[in-house]
Design a protein around this motif. Structure first.
Motif, short mmCIF file in Angstrom:
data_model
loop_
_atom_site.label_atom_id
_atom_site.label_comp_id
_atom_site.label_asym_id
_atom_site.label_seq_id
_atom_site.Cartn_x
_atom_site.Cartn_y
_atom_site.Cartn_z
N LEU A 164 6.92 74.03 138.55
CA LEU A 164 8.36 73.81 137.89
C LEU A 164 8.98 75.21 137.36
N PHE A 165 10.23 75.44 137.78
CA PHE A 165 10.84 76.73 137.21
C PHE A 165 11.77 76.25 136.26
N ALA A 166 12.05 76.95 135.15
CA ALA A 166 13.04 76.73 134.24
C ALA A 166 13.79 78.06 133.55
N ALA A 167 15.10 78.01 133.49
CA ALA A 167 15.75 79.22 133.21
C ALA A 167 16.99 78.78 132.19
N GLY A 168 17.47 79.85 131.70
CA GLY A 168 18.64 79.69 130.72
C GLY A 168 19.38 80.79 130.25
N VAL A 169 19.67 80.81 128.89
CA VAL A 169 20.54 81.54 128.05
C VAL A 169 19.84 82.84 128.08
N ILE A 192 8.82 66.26 129.50
CA ILE A 192 8.27 65.60 130.59
C ILE A 192 8.31 64.18 130.27
N TRP A 193 9.30 63.26 131.04
CA TRP A 193 9.38 61.96 130.67
C TRP A 193 8.57 61.02 131.50
N ASP A 194 8.39 59.79 131.17
CA ASP A 194 7.92 58.89 131.73
C ASP A 194 8.93 57.84 132.21
N ALA A 195 9.56 58.06 133.35
CA ALA A 195 10.76 57.27 133.59
C ALA A 195 10.62 55.51 133.41
N CYS A 196 9.49 55.02 133.62
CA CYS A 196 9.19 53.41 133.62
C CYS A 196 9.23 53.18 132.12
N LEU A 197 8.64 53.95 131.36
CA LEU A 197 8.55 53.63 129.70
C LEU A 197 9.53 54.08 128.99
N GLY A 198 10.10 55.01 129.33
CA GLY A 198 11.15 55.78 128.46
C GLY A 198 10.64 56.66 127.37
N VAL A 199 9.36 57.20 127.41
CA VAL A 199 8.63 58.02 126.50
C VAL A 199 8.29 59.35 127.04
N ALA A 200 8.35 60.38 126.14
CA ALA A 200 7.99 61.77 126.15
C ALA A 200 6.76 61.92 126.51
N MET A 201 6.12 62.36 127.42
CA MET A 201 4.64 62.70 127.95
C MET A 201 4.20 64.02 127.54
N GLN A 202 5.26 64.95 127.53
CA GLN A 202 4.47 66.26 127.08
C GLN A 202 5.93 67.27 126.91
N THR A 203 5.72 68.21 125.94
CA THR A 203 6.84 69.14 125.72
C THR A 203 6.39 70.53 125.92
N LEU A 204 7.24 71.31 126.56
CA LEU A 204 6.87 72.90 126.72
C LEU A 204 7.76 73.77 126.04
N ARG A 205 7.23 74.47 125.60
CA ARG A 205 8.31 75.55 124.60
C ARG A 205 7.70 77.04 125.05
N ARG A 206 8.63 77.65 125.99
CA ARG A 206 8.49 78.86 126.27
C ARG A 206 9.86 79.75 126.38
N HIS A 207 10.85 79.14 125.99
CA HIS A 207 12.14 79.64 125.95
C HIS A 207 12.72 79.88 124.51
N GLU A 208 13.31 80.95 124.37
CA GLU A 208 13.83 81.45 122.97
C GLU A 208 15.34 80.83 122.98
N ALA A 209 16.00 80.35 123.86
CA ALA A 209 17.30 79.79 123.84
C ALA A 209 17.42 78.59 124.76
N ASP A 210 18.84 78.15 124.76
CA ASP A 210 19.09 76.82 125.85
C ASP A 210 18.71 77.22 127.22
N ILE A 211 17.94 75.98 127.63
CA ILE A 211 17.36 75.89 129.04
C ILE A 211 18.67 75.32 129.52
N LEU A 212 19.31 75.86 130.95
CA LEU A 212 20.12 75.44 131.44
C LEU A 212 20.29 75.06 132.85
N CYS A 213 18.90 75.13 133.53
CA CYS A 213 18.49 74.68 134.86
C CYS A 213 17.15 74.64 134.94
#
Length: 110
Positions: free
Chosen positions: A74-79, A44-65
């Protein structure tokens, strides 16, 4: 951000090392956006400052969408064929649940 009239970028945001590939981006509210990458991490990024605000780790492989519903789900899916759901609680995103209803890559959500 990218200036359309001048056709160049003002910021370069990096995730991890040079071998990490960002596969997908989603705008949350104009001030924040999220990215999904080849490590299976959502940032999750702050678009104004260009810094990462949070990271979410729940996938075992690439996130494609990534897909958002009303700027708070927020829905996340991938490989890994898993669709993970995150909910915004106050200022943080928290993991809600995941569904594995596919046997192949999930390449699109809407």
């Amino acid at each position: 951000y990218f200036e359309m009239k001048k056709t160049y970028s003002f910021e370069r945001l990096t995730v991890g090392d040079e071998n990490v590939i960002t596969w997908t981006l989603a705008d949350i509210n104009g001030l924040t956006f999220c990215s999904g990458d080849s490590r299976g991490i959502i940032t999750i990024w702050d678009a104004c400052l260009g810094v990462a605000m949070q990271t979410l780790r729940r996938h075992e492989a690439d996130i494609l969408c990534l897909a958002l519903y009303q700027e708070r789900i927020l829905f996340a899916a991938g490989v890994d064929a898993k669709i993970a759901v995150f909910i915004k609680m106050q200022d943080n995103w928290v993991y809600s649940r995941a569904h594995r209803c596919h046997s192949l890559d999930v390449r699109g959500l809407c």
